[in-house]
Design a protein around this motif. Structure first.
Motif, mmCIF file in Angstrom:
data_model
loop_
_atom_site.group_PDB
_atom_site.id
_atom_site.type_symbol
_atom_site.label_atom_id
_atom_site.label_comp_id
_atom_site.label_asym_id
_atom_site.label_seq_id
_atom_site.Cartn_x
_atom_site.Cartn_y
_atom_site.Cartn_z
ATOM 1 N N ARG A 71 -0.034 1.885 -1.920
ATOM 2 C CA ARG A 71 -1.324 1.960 -2.037
ATOM 3 C C ARG A 71 -1.755 2.356 -3.435
ATOM 4 N NH1 ARG A 71 -5.229 2.479 1.747
ATOM 5 N NH2 ARG A 71 -3.838 1.175 2.860
ATOM 6 N N LEU A 72 -1.160 3.016 -4.081
ATOM 7 C CA LEU A 72 -1.564 3.477 -5.574
ATOM 8 C C LEU A 72 -1.501 2.026 -6.287
ATOM 9 C CD1 LEU A 72 -2.225 5.356 -7.703
ATOM 10 C CD2 LEU A 72 0.049 5.721 -7.932
ATOM 11 N N MET A 73 -0.353 1.339 -6.125
ATOM 12 C CA MET A 73 -0.227 0.159 -7.007
ATOM 13 C C MET A 73 -1.110 -0.890 -6.654
ATOM 14 S SD MET A 73 2.055 0.382 -9.251
ATOM 15 C CE MET A 73 2.495 -1.079 -9.570
ATOM 16 N N GLU A 74 -1.805 -0.873 -5.374
ATOM 17 C CA GLU A 74 -2.627 -1.828 -4.743
ATOM 18 C C GLU A 74 -4.038 -1.303 -5.491
ATOM 19 O OE1 GLU A 74 -5.106 -2.898 -0.637
ATOM 20 O OE2 GLU A 74 -3.120 -2.058 -0.572
ATOM 21 N N TRP A 75 -4.294 -0.162 -5.480
ATOM 22 C CA TRP A 75 -5.487 0.206 -6.193
ATOM 23 C C TRP A 75 -5.514 0.177 -7.545
ATOM 24 C CZ3 TRP A 75 -5.976 5.716 -3.316
ATOM 25 C CH2 TRP A 75 -6.346 5.531 -2.008
ATOM 26 N N THR A 76 -4.583 0.239 -8.390
ATOM 27 C CA THR A 76 -4.481 0.137 -9.751
ATOM 28 C C THR A 76 -4.400 -1.268 -10.135
ATOM 29 O OG1 THR A 76 -2.717 2.103 -10.007
ATOM 30 C CG2 THR A 76 -2.863 0.313 -11.816
ATOM 31 N N GLN A 77 -4.031 -2.171 -9.528
ATOM 32 C CA GLN A 77 -4.149 -3.524 -9.483
ATOM 33 C C GLN A 77 -5.674 -4.071 -9.366
ATOM 34 O OE1 GLN A 77 -2.076 -6.127 -6.903
ATOM 35 N NE2 GLN A 77 -1.751 -7.857 -8.468
ATOM 36 N N ALA A 78 -6.238 -3.611 -8.502
ATOM 37 C CA ALA A 78 -7.656 -3.861 -8.005
ATOM 38 C C ALA A 78 -8.381 -3.335 -9.369
ATOM 39 C CB ALA A 78 -8.011 -3.006 -6.859
ATOM 40 N N ILE A 79 -8.417 -2.352 -9.901
ATOM 41 C CA ILE A 79 -9.178 -1.645 -10.906
ATOM 42 C C ILE A 79 -8.870 -2.701 -12.138
ATOM 43 C CG2 ILE A 79 -9.289 0.138 -12.559
ATOM 44 C CD1 ILE A 79 -8.710 2.241 -10.359
ATOM 45 N N VAL A 80 -7.596 -2.760 -12.527
ATOM 46 C CA VAL A 80 -7.128 -3.688 -13.628
ATOM 47 C C VAL A 80 -7.716 -5.078 -13.617
ATOM 48 C CG1 VAL A 80 -5.369 -4.852 -15.214
ATOM 49 C CG2 VAL A 80 -5.167 -2.481 -14.190
ATOM 50 N N GLN A 81 -7.922 -5.747 -12.465
ATOM 51 C CA GLN A 81 -8.205 -7.092 -12.018
ATOM 52 C C GLN A 81 -9.750 -7.288 -12.066
ATOM 53 O OE1 GLN A 81 -6.762 -8.146 -8.416
ATOM 54 N NE2 GLN A 81 -4.885 -9.159 -8.868
ATOM 55 N N ILE A 82 -10.563 -5.915 -11.698
ATOM 56 C CA ILE A 82 -11.798 -6.191 -11.803
ATOM 57 C C ILE A 82 -12.321 -6.097 -13.433
ATOM 58 C CG2 ILE A 82 -13.901 -4.582 -11.273
ATOM 59 C CD1 ILE A 82 -13.103 -6.588 -9.068
ATOM 60 N N LEU A 132 -8.500 4.725 -13.883
ATOM 61 C CA LEU A 132 -6.943 4.938 -13.694
ATOM 62 C C LEU A 132 -6.654 6.241 -14.048
ATOM 63 C CD1 LEU A 132 -5.801 1.672 -15.853
ATOM 64 C CD2 LEU A 132 -6.065 2.043 -13.337
ATOM 65 N N ASP A 133 -7.083 6.839 -14.750
ATOM 66 C CA ASP A 133 -6.542 8.280 -14.868
ATOM 67 C C ASP A 133 -7.209 9.082 -13.574
ATOM 68 O OD1 ASP A 133 -5.687 10.765 -16.626
ATOM 69 O OD2 ASP A 133 -7.733 11.336 -16.604
ATOM 70 N N GLU A 134 -8.310 8.907 -13.258
ATOM 71 C CA GLU A 134 -8.876 9.576 -12.063
ATOM 72 C C GLU A 134 -8.112 9.132 -10.880
ATOM 73 O OE1 GLU A 134 -11.045 12.017 -11.626
ATOM 74 O OE2 GLU A 134 -11.298 12.174 -13.875
ATOM 75 N N LEU A 135 -7.685 7.786 -10.754
ATOM 76 C CA LEU A 135 -6.926 7.545 -9.775
ATOM 77 C C LEU A 135 -5.551 8.174 -9.540
ATOM 78 C CD1 LEU A 135 -6.559 5.577 -7.371
ATOM 79 C CD2 LEU A 135 -5.788 3.695 -8.906
ATOM 80 N N GLY A 136 -5.019 8.231 -10.723
ATOM 81 C CA GLY A 136 -3.490 8.848 -10.968
ATOM 82 C C GLY A 136 -3.832 10.375 -10.489
ATOM 83 N N LYS A 137 -4.866 11.290 -10.827
ATOM 84 C CA LYS A 137 -5.106 12.510 -10.463
ATOM 85 C C LYS A 137 -5.136 12.636 -9.008
ATOM 86 C CE LYS A 137 -7.216 13.897 -14.654
ATOM 87 N NZ LYS A 137 -8.469 14.476 -15.262
ATOM 88 N N TYR A 138 -5.970 11.542 -8.241
ATOM 89 C CA TYR A 138 -6.130 11.710 -6.791
ATOM 90 C C TYR A 138 -4.942 11.275 -5.999
ATOM 91 C CZ TYR A 138 -7.932 10.218 -2.310
ATOM 92 O OH TYR A 138 -8.198 10.134 -0.856
ATOM 93 N N ALA A 139 -4.121 10.513 -6.520
ATOM 94 C CA ALA A 139 -2.696 10.260 -5.993
ATOM 95 C C ALA A 139 -1.790 11.283 -5.853
ATOM 96 C CB ALA A 139 -1.967 8.919 -6.562
ATOM 97 N N LEU A 140 -1.995 12.044 -7.157
ATOM 98 C CA LEU A 140 -1.039 13.224 -7.442
ATOM 99 C C LEU A 140 -1.484 14.343 -6.450
ATOM 100 C CD1 LEU A 140 1.476 14.323 -9.312
ATOM 101 C CD2 LEU A 140 -0.193 15.108 -10.802
#
Length: 222
Positions: free
Chosen positions: A64-75, A46-54
């Motif tokens: 899209r960010l929320m979609e990716w975040t949700q995918a990571i949490v679900q997995i 999630l931290d790397e994803l946040g850095k990428y989105a920023l």
């Protein structure tokens, strides 16, 4: 997770989980520590994803960010649930195997002299353990070609009706294959159970202690 066909991902994921839970290091690690590591890894994603989105604000929408975040949490939720379930089953299977090994090793026939053996019984004798003792004692007595077997019950606190019947069935079974049995260390509780069952000690040598039994039969104890 993001690019593979979901069916392929699901298959690979399941195989990975099964390989992880069978690993002895993971089985020996407290489950709370393993789950904690999963959550730590999730935070890294999630931290790397946040850095990428920023760093790519113009290319990554909030949706899209929320979609990716949700995918990571679900997995990771799926990983934790599946790992916990499989780990519990693997741990139970290993525990059952260890208990079975302990039970099987708890009925050793010790060779004292030529054609003379001893079977020391220690601890609680459950119906299942009594069956193991029956099988092992007959097999080992036959293997060593015993003529006499001392069964010591001094380490057995008590036995119920079913177990008492199996113990005396063992004695009869040994007699059938030509092994004479001598009993030692029978506690008052076990004696009372035998009396209640109507079991008679006719033609069976009975001694207060194993040392007395060995002395009377001129067998050197170790």
């Amino acid at each position: 997770m993001f690019q593979q066909d979901y069916n392929d991902f699901e298959s690979n994921f399941q195989g990975w989980i099964e390989s992880i839970v069978k690993d002895e290091a993971h089985l020996d690690t407290p489950i709370v520590e393993v789950i904690g590591e999963f959550f730590r890894t999730q935070d890294q994603y999630l931290d790397e994803l946040g850095k990428y989105a920023l760093a790519h604000k113009d290319r990554v929408s909030h949706e899209r960010l929320m979609e990716w975040t949700q995918a990571i949490v679900q997995i990771f939720s799926k990983v934790i649930v599946e790992f916990t379930d499989q780990n519990s089953k693997a741990a139970e299977k290993r525990m059952n195997s260890q208990q079975q090994m302990i039970v099987e090793m708890s009925a050793p026939v010790i060779l004292l002299a030529n054609k003379i053996g001893m079977l020391p019984l220690v601890g609680e004798i459950t119906p299942h353990r009594a069956e193991i003792i029956f099988e092992k004692a007959l097999a080992q007595s036959s293997k060593h070609d015993l003529e006499k077997l001392f069964i010591d019950l001094s380490g057995v606190p008590m036995i119920d009706t079913m177990v008492a019947q199996q113990v005396f069935q063992l004695i009869k079974g040994l007699e059938i294959i030509g092994v004479k049995v001598a009993l030692s260390g029978i506690s008052p509780v076990i004696a009372q159970t035998a009396v209640q069952l109507g079991i008679k000690f006719i033609d069976i040598e009975v001694y207060n202690t194993l040392a007395h039994a060995l002395k009377q039969n001129q067998v050197d104890s170790f």
